[in-house]
Scaffold this active site. Structure first.
Site, PDB file in Angstrom:
ATOM      1  N   HIS A 129      71.370  10.287 105.779  1.00  0.00           N
ATOM      2  CA  HIS A 129      71.350  10.811 104.415  1.00  0.00           C
ATOM      3  C   HIS A 129      70.087  11.634 104.171  1.00  0.00           C
ATOM      4  O   HIS A 129      70.051  12.472 103.266  1.00  0.00           O
ATOM      5  CB  HIS A 129      71.404   9.673 103.388  1.00  0.00           C
ATOM      6  CG  HIS A 129      72.698   8.932 103.374  1.00  0.00           C
ATOM      7  ND1 HIS A 129      72.983   7.931 104.277  1.00  0.00           N
ATOM      8  CD2 HIS A 129      73.791   9.047 102.571  1.00  0.00           C
ATOM      9  CE1 HIS A 129      74.195   7.455 104.023  1.00  0.00           C
ATOM     10  NE2 HIS A 129      74.702   8.113 103.000  1.00  0.00           N
ATOM     11  N   ASP A 142      81.889  13.094 107.615  1.00  0.00           N
ATOM     12  CA  ASP A 142      81.095  12.367 106.638  1.00  0.00           C
ATOM     13  C   ASP A 142      80.677  13.380 105.563  1.00  0.00           C
ATOM     14  O   ASP A 142      80.885  14.592 105.715  1.00  0.00           O
ATOM     15  CB  ASP A 142      79.879  11.721 107.308  1.00  0.00           C
ATOM     16  CG  ASP A 142      79.356  10.510 106.537  1.00  0.00           C
ATOM     17  OD1 ASP A 142      79.732  10.333 105.361  1.00  0.00           O
ATOM     18  OD2 ASP A 142      78.568   9.737 107.111  1.00  0.00           O
TER      19      ASP A 142
END
Length: 558
Positions: free
Chosen positions: A207, A279
């Protein structure tokens, strides 16, 4: 072609634009109102969402709100679209992890540890876990569960997988992940094996930045790939890509954007014929190094079928259309992804005769007003009990009953403003309060209790003069950049023990932090550990060390 000009052009151009839009999955809040969005940076407002769905966007990922509200939201989204939608959520720990009122279960690694002692029981629980998740998701309108995690968490420093994995070795992860997906897909939802080809041995949160793994192919075959092979053999409907660079497979592009990984390894070598989904493309591992629109193009070129959370949906559609015009992507290639998407949806579609209508629509929502089913509550209890560890007996060091000697219930959490496990009525707050401990939250916005002394790191004056109960919520979480707290808790425990002020220790979350902390603990001091951080887990853990026993609160059973 721009978003504003989408209505112009030939029918063929319009059809192509709708085809491209169908391959996008955008993010929205589970709440009905724009004002309730928790993450407006990523969650589209209703006007934009409604427009994109009308223009053909084919999927939505949801987060936030109550379970009953989610049921209404899913019906709303489907009504805004002219086609069947993929409606999904990251419910790796049960639907209640993201939507209040549904079942919030202990993390998968709870069963990974149990598997080492009782493999048969662990597999049975994993399948029930999947059935619970699939049944509640389906009842509320979701048709796609973004689970199971198939990563092998063999790196204790992993900041983002950690408890989300089903195992710390490939055999355990494969057995339990496939048990979960058998149970979930039997309830009529699609499952998603993630994060291919394996995110378990990273010490970097994708992230925030791009992880890099330099393992040889033989090592990938031994550790990372077996759970994905097992999931594919078990009929998993979709596979999610990992935002990480595997130099052995592709020295330039992360797996999400790599033809060698997606088309070569996953599609050709492993023979996966289902949906490949990226993702989220807004994660910094991709967004910081590749423009958002270009990332969507590269993912499709690499072999992905669906683009999850592009930075800007309109820009992504335009970029993909431009790539078709340039010959980088063919309409046939996109049509193949469209067909995979439609086949997946058709496999979980209810016959028209069984679809609720009229007054029947309210039946699932009325059931939810009574809370999760009895069997799901029983599963939640059994999972918490199966992961609970206790040592050192019951609490004996208690506050002395005077304000100057009031005990301190020091609770370490990642973020007090966003901590679903710690509502106002949480047992972690209320049970110690009933025993005379005053709660203090330690999180980034609170005054620091730390001193500059590495041997005695706690500023004891800030904690009062009474006994100290430590409750540490420590686990890897996205965007935190660590595997469950980098504070010097080992030294703090030693410091409190030296002066006889440590009443008890409770750790919720990372088994690796528990192992390191309990090694510093006097065996006589009460201590408890639970992988789950839920209010249910708090109650069981605190009861284990003697808080709440015999009270009305202590009779809690579900």
């Amino acid at each position: 072609m721009t978003a504003a000009g989408a209505g112009a052009g030939t029918a063929t151009e319009q059809d192509l634009r709708r085809l491209v839009a169908e391959l996008l999955v955008v993010r929205c809040s589970g709440h009905l109102s724009d004002d309730q969005r928790r993450y407006p940076r990523w969650e589209l407002d209703n006007a934009t969402l409604r427009r994109l769905l009308a223009e053909g966007v084919g999927g939505v990922i949801l987060l936030g709100g109550s379970a009953a509200e989610l049921g209404l939201r899913c019906r709303q989204l489907q009504a805004w679209s002219g086609q069947p939608l993929l409606l999904c959520a990251d419910v790796e720990e049960g639907v209640g992890q993201r939507f209040e009122g549904a079942s919030w279960l202990a993390p998968p690694l709870t069963l990974g540890r149990l598997y080492q002692r009782e493999p048969g029981r662990a597999e049975e629980l994993a399948e029930r876990y999947g059935r619970c998740t699939g049944a509640e998701a389906r009842e509320l309108g979701l048709n796609w569960v973004l689970a199971p995690v198939c990563d092998v968490n063999n790196n204790p420093a992993n900041p983002v997988i950690n408890l989300r994995a089903w195992g710390e070795d490939p055999a355990t992860a494969a057995a339990l992940a496939t048990a979960f997906l058998r149970g979930a897909q039997a309830e009529g939802v699609l499952c998603c094996a993630k994060h291919f080809p394996g995110h378990g041995d990273t010490a970097v949160d994708s992230h925030l930045e791009l992880p890099r793994l330099d393992h040889e192919r033989t090592r990938l075959e031994q550790v990372e790939l077996p759970p994905f092979r097992a999931a594919i053999a078990a009929g998993v409907a979709s596979v999610m890509t990992a935002h990480l660079l595997l130099s052995e497979l592709d020295r330039e592009q992360p797996a999400t954007l790599s033809p060698a990984v997606l088309d070569g390894l996953l599609r050709q070598e492993l023979g996966f014929e289902g949906l490949i989904v990226t993702d989220a493309l807004v994660m910094e591992a991709i967004a910081a190094r590749t423009g958002g629109a270009e990332a969507a193009v590269l993912a499709l070129v690499a072999g992905a079928d669906l683009v999850l959370m592009p930075e800007n949906a309109d820009a992504a559609i335009d970029a993909i259309l431009e790539a078709v015009q340039q010959g980088r992507l063919s309409p046939e290639r996109l049509a193949a992804s469209q067909q995979r998407r439609r086949r997946a949806l058709a496999s979980v579609a209810e016959p028209a005769a069984q679809q609720p209508s009229g007054a029947d629509v309210a039946l699932p929502l009325r059931r939810l007003s009574e809370g999760p089913r009895a069997e799901h509550r029983a599963l939640a209890r059994e999972l918490v009990q199966g992961g609970l560890q206790h040592r050192g007996g019951r609490l004996t060091v208690r506050p002395q009953g005077t304000p100057s000697a009031a005990g301190c219930n020091l609770i370490r959490i990642d973020n007090a403003l966003q901590c679903p496990a710690l509502p106002l009525g949480a047992p972690a707050l209320n049970l110690p309060a009933a025993a005379g401990f005053r709660s203090r939250l330690l999180e980034p916005r609170s005054p620091s209790p730390w001193s500059q002394d590495p041997r005695h790191p706690l500023n004891l004056e800030s904690l009062g003069s009474g006994a100290v109960l430590l409750q540490l919520f420590l686990r890897g979480n996205p965007f935190t950049g660590g595997a469950g707290g980098q504070e010097p808790w080992e030294q703090a425990i030693q410091q409190l023990q030296e002066i006889g002020r440590l009443a008890a220790l409770v750790v919720y979350g990372s088994p690796y932090r528990w192992d390191s902390l309990v090694a510093e603990l006097d065996p006589q001091i009460p201590a408890a550990y639970c992988p789950a951080q839920t209010p249910l887990a708090q109650r069981y853990a605190l009861e284990a060390i003697g808080l709440g026993e015999g009270s009305q609160a202590g009779s809690f059973t579900d």
